[in-house]
Design a protein around this motif. Structure first.
Motif, short mmCIF file in Angstrom:
data_model
loop_
_atom_site.label_atom_id
_atom_site.label_comp_id
_atom_site.label_asym_id
_atom_site.label_seq_id
_atom_site.Cartn_x
_atom_site.Cartn_y
_atom_site.Cartn_z
N ILE A 1 0.69 -1.17 0.12
CA ILE A 1 0.03 -0.01 0.15
C ILE A 1 0.78 1.19 0.01
N PRO A 2 1.90 1.35 0.83
CA PRO A 2 2.57 2.67 0.77
C PRO A 2 3.31 2.94 -0.65
N LEU A 3 3.67 1.94 -1.44
CA LEU A 3 4.40 2.25 -2.86
C LEU A 3 3.31 2.26 -3.79
N ILE A 4 2.01 2.17 -3.59
CA ILE A 4 0.97 2.39 -4.69
C ILE A 4 1.08 3.72 -5.18
N PRO A 5 1.21 5.04 -4.74
CA PRO A 5 1.20 6.28 -5.24
C PRO A 5 2.51 6.31 -6.17
#
Length: 227
Positions: A136-140
């Motif tokens: 989730i933290p790497l999605i953007p």
């Protein structure tokens, strides 16, 4: 001297008319057209066999929806090969050394593949921007990176074709200039350099065909993701 090396990449003019238009239309006149007879001659038979083999190789990974592009991609392949090969002849101009022309071919075709993907399967097309199982933290960050890589594809297509042909033409002209300079001074070295020039010319013939094939192959891969 260095300015004259790059003059070969400037579009020539005759009576104020850019000759790049003639260079772009000439390849279509060089291919023989099949006659109305039952039997074709050997040249047309070989040409038809090569085109059929190329279409089968190119369309094999695609599904039925992508087979509509067979005529367009085959015509583009023949056009690029012919223009690249004609540019190796003396006193000729190679239109595909112009980045504007290559981008003019790459951008509309790449955009067509993207539009087809967004129209037919928008979920799958947008899914390419985010690999499955991404934390989730790497999605953007990954979405931004994949979007940039998507929009850089046509630029990479045009720059790859332009850079390879431009580098080959410059190297041929540099070695040819060295041959003329060394001939009266060191004939033996000049002959050896001429042999290197001949081998380089054969290599450039292969590069002209390979780069045309790579251009069309990458377009077919982009199409494969969206059909």
């Amino acid at each position: 001297m260095m300015v004259s090396f790059f003059d070969q990449f400037a579009s020539p003019y005759l009576l104020g008319i850019p000759l790049i238009a003639v260079a772009l239309t000439l390849p279509w006149m060089l291919f023989p057209t099949p006659p109305s007879r039952w039997m074709n001659n050997r040249l047309i038979a070989v040409q038809t066999w090569l085109i059929n083999r190329f279409i089968n190789q190119l369309m094999m990974p695609l599904n039925v929806g992508g087979h509509k592009w067979a005529l367009l991609l085959t015509s583009l392949m023949l056009f690029l090969i012919t223009v690249n090969m004609l540019g190796l002849l003396p006193y000729t101009f190679t239109p595909t050394t112009q980045l504007s022309l290559n981008l003019g071919l790459a951008v509309p075709l790449w955009l067509a593949t993207v539009i087809i993907g967004m129209r037919n399967q928008p979920t799958v097309a947008l899914g390419h921007l985010l690999p499955e199982g991404t934390p989730i933290p790497l999605i953007p960050v990954l979405i931004v990176i994949e979007t940039i890589s998507l929009f850089i594809r046509p630029l990479a297509l045009g720059v790859r074709l332009t850079a390879n042909l431009t580098a080959g033409h410059l190297l041929i002209q540099l070695i040819a200039t060295a041959v003329f300079v060394l001939m009266p001074v060191m004939p033996t070295v000049a002959i050896l350099t001429a042999a290197v020039l001949f081998l380089l010319t054969l290599l450039e013939v292969a590069v002209a065909m390979i780069q045309a094939y790579v251009f069309v192959l990458l377009l077919s891969l982009y199409l494969q993701e969206n059909v």
